[in-house]
Design a protein around this motif. Structure first.
Motif, mmCIF file in Angstrom:
data_model
loop_
_atom_site.group_PDB
_atom_site.id
_atom_site.type_symbol
_atom_site.label_atom_id
_atom_site.label_comp_id
_atom_site.label_asym_id
_atom_site.label_seq_id
_atom_site.Cartn_x
_atom_site.Cartn_y
_atom_site.Cartn_z
ATOM 1 N N ASN A 1 0.811 -1.222 0.000
ATOM 2 C CA ASN A 1 0.000 0.000 0.000
ATOM 3 C C ASN A 1 0.840 1.266 0.000
ATOM 4 O OD1 ASN A 1 -2.278 -1.580 0.111
ATOM 5 N ND2 ASN A 1 -2.648 -1.240 2.284
ATOM 6 N N TYR A 2 2.171 1.102 0.060
ATOM 7 C CA TYR A 2 3.048 2.243 0.284
ATOM 8 C C TYR A 2 3.962 2.511 -0.905
ATOM 9 C CZ TYR A 2 1.625 2.378 5.124
ATOM 10 O OH TYR A 2 0.883 2.497 6.254
ATOM 11 N N ALA A 3 4.034 3.772 -1.290
ATOM 12 C CA ALA A 3 5.100 4.217 -2.169
ATOM 13 C C ALA A 3 6.381 4.317 -1.338
ATOM 14 C CB ALA A 3 4.767 5.570 -2.774
ATOM 15 N N MET A 4 7.509 4.054 -1.982
ATOM 16 C CA MET A 4 8.780 4.022 -1.276
ATOM 17 C C MET A 4 9.789 4.921 -1.977
ATOM 18 S SD MET A 4 8.147 1.858 1.158
ATOM 19 C CE MET A 4 9.805 1.571 1.766
ATOM 20 N N GLY A 5 10.714 5.434 -1.196
ATOM 21 C CA GLY A 5 11.727 6.284 -1.794
ATOM 22 C C GLY A 5 13.064 6.183 -1.093
ATOM 23 N N TRP A 6 14.083 6.605 -1.794
ATOM 24 C CA TRP A 6 15.417 6.760 -1.219
ATOM 25 C C TRP A 6 15.818 8.230 -1.342
ATOM 26 C CZ3 TRP A 6 18.237 3.279 1.486
ATOM 27 C CH2 TRP A 6 17.881 1.933 1.391
ATOM 28 N N PHE A 7 16.352 8.744 -0.264
ATOM 29 C CA PHE A 7 16.843 10.100 -0.211
ATOM 30 C C PHE A 7 18.243 10.047 0.392
ATOM 31 C CE2 PHE A 7 12.859 12.263 -1.185
ATOM 32 C CZ PHE A 7 11.965 11.234 -1.005
ATOM 33 N N ARG A 8 19.014 11.091 0.188
ATOM 34 C CA ARG A 8 20.355 11.085 0.765
ATOM 35 C C ARG A 8 20.708 12.460 1.296
ATOM 36 N NH1 ARG A 8 23.904 10.184 -4.822
ATOM 37 N NH2 ARG A 8 23.581 12.281 -5.711
ATOM 38 N N GLN A 9 21.615 12.448 2.270
ATOM 39 C CA GLN A 9 22.031 13.694 2.907
ATOM 40 C C GLN A 9 23.525 13.661 3.134
ATOM 41 O OE1 GLN A 9 19.893 14.610 6.518
ATOM 42 N NE2 GLN A 9 20.382 16.777 6.335
ATOM 43 N N ALA A 10 24.211 14.587 2.469
ATOM 44 C CA ALA A 10 25.645 14.749 2.659
ATOM 45 C C ALA A 10 25.879 15.742 3.802
ATOM 46 C CB ALA A 10 26.287 15.254 1.374
ATOM 47 N N PRO A 11 27.046 15.713 4.419
ATOM 48 C CA PRO A 11 27.324 16.617 5.538
ATOM 49 C C PRO A 11 27.112 18.074 5.152
ATOM 50 C CG PRO A 11 29.006 14.937 5.411
ATOM 51 C CD PRO A 11 28.159 14.769 4.193
ATOM 52 N N GLY A 12 26.350 18.777 5.967
ATOM 53 C CA GLY A 12 26.120 20.194 5.733
ATOM 54 C C GLY A 12 25.135 20.518 4.632
ATOM 55 N N LYS A 13 24.475 19.500 4.106
ATOM 56 C CA LYS A 13 23.536 19.723 3.008
ATOM 57 C C LYS A 13 22.149 19.230 3.377
ATOM 58 C CE LYS A 13 26.908 19.691 -0.725
ATOM 59 N NZ LYS A 13 27.212 19.202 -2.086
ATOM 60 N N ASN A 14 21.181 19.623 2.561
ATOM 61 C CA ASN A 14 19.811 19.161 2.763
ATOM 62 C C ASN A 14 19.665 17.693 2.351
ATOM 63 O OD1 ASN A 14 18.921 21.709 3.605
ATOM 64 N ND2 ASN A 14 18.515 22.337 1.494
ATOM 65 N N ARG A 15 18.591 17.099 2.816
ATOM 66 C CA ARG A 15 18.257 15.740 2.398
ATOM 67 C C ARG A 15 17.602 15.820 1.019
ATOM 68 N NH1 ARG A 15 15.594 11.751 6.726
ATOM 69 N NH2 ARG A 15 17.390 12.661 7.816
ATOM 70 N N ASP A 16 18.176 15.123 0.063
ATOM 71 C CA ASP A 16 17.748 15.241 -1.325
ATOM 72 C C ASP A 16 17.150 13.950 -1.860
ATOM 73 O OD1 ASP A 16 20.658 17.239 -2.158
ATOM 74 O OD2 ASP A 16 18.640 17.888 -1.591
ATOM 75 N N PHE A 17 16.250 14.114 -2.784
ATOM 76 C CA PHE A 17 15.619 13.004 -3.489
ATOM 77 C C PHE A 17 16.649 12.246 -4.325
ATOM 78 C CE2 PHE A 17 13.139 10.814 -6.530
ATOM 79 C CZ PHE A 17 13.439 11.283 -7.803
ATOM 80 N N VAL A 18 16.578 10.925 -4.271
ATOM 81 C CA VAL A 18 17.420 10.070 -5.106
ATOM 82 C C VAL A 18 16.551 9.289 -6.085
ATOM 83 C CG1 VAL A 18 19.026 8.125 -5.155
ATOM 84 C CG2 VAL A 18 19.181 9.835 -3.314
ATOM 85 N N ALA A 19 15.588 8.527 -5.547
ATOM 86 C CA ALA A 19 14.723 7.705 -6.395
ATOM 87 C C ALA A 19 13.485 7.330 -5.608
ATOM 88 C CB ALA A 19 15.456 6.445 -6.850
ATOM 89 N N VAL A 20 12.357 7.200 -6.315
ATOM 90 C CA VAL A 20 11.112 6.773 -5.684
ATOM 91 C C VAL A 20 10.418 5.775 -6.592
ATOM 92 C CG1 VAL A 20 10.802 8.880 -4.339
ATOM 93 C CG2 VAL A 20 9.827 8.732 -6.649
ATOM 94 N N ILE A 21 9.542 4.992 -5.970
ATOM 95 C CA ILE A 21 8.831 3.957 -6.710
ATOM 96 C C ILE A 21 7.399 3.880 -6.202
ATOM 97 C CG2 ILE A 21 9.572 2.113 -5.119
ATOM 98 C CD1 ILE A 21 9.834 0.286 -7.615
#
Length: 124
Positions: free
Chosen positions: A31-51
């Protein structure tokens, strides 16, 4: 409530590969959409991929398109992020996220559940 546990991170040389896994528990995974996000030091959490919940649609950030592949196995309640041709700029903590519903938005604010993150370090 959905619990998410990531695994598969580590240290790899540039050009190498890693596969991240995210195991979900607590609710009907399909029932859930899933995603991967990433966060480098000192940066915002950014979108990588979603399904989407069905796995019928995937979306990738331009920076990873052609190198990363996102997939899901609803029978195993798991999503996978295959990362090939890794670059030093891919270094970050990678987070798995889930939201109830069929669509898979690109915004972190749209996701209700998050894992604890797994570190990916790519050396040059």
């Amino acid at each position: 409530q959905v619990q998410l546990v990531e695994s598969g991170g580590g240290l790899v040389q540039a050009g190498g590969s890693l596969r991240l896994s995210c195991a979900a528990s607590g609710r009907t995974f399909s029932n859930y959409a899933m995603g991967w996000f990433r966060q480098a030091p000192g940066k915002n959490r950014d979108f990588v991929a979603v399904i989407t919940w069905s796995g019928g649609s995937t979306y990738y950030a331009n920076s990873v398109k052609g190198r990363f592949t996102l997939s899901r196995d609803n029978a195993k309640n798991t999503v996978y992020l295959q990362m090939n041709s890794l670059k030093p700029e891919d270094t970050a903590v990678y987070y798995c996220a889930a939201r109830e519903g069929g669509t898979a938005p690109l915004s972190t604010a749209s996701y209700d559940y998050w894992g604890q993150g797994t570190q990916v370090t790519v050396s040059s």
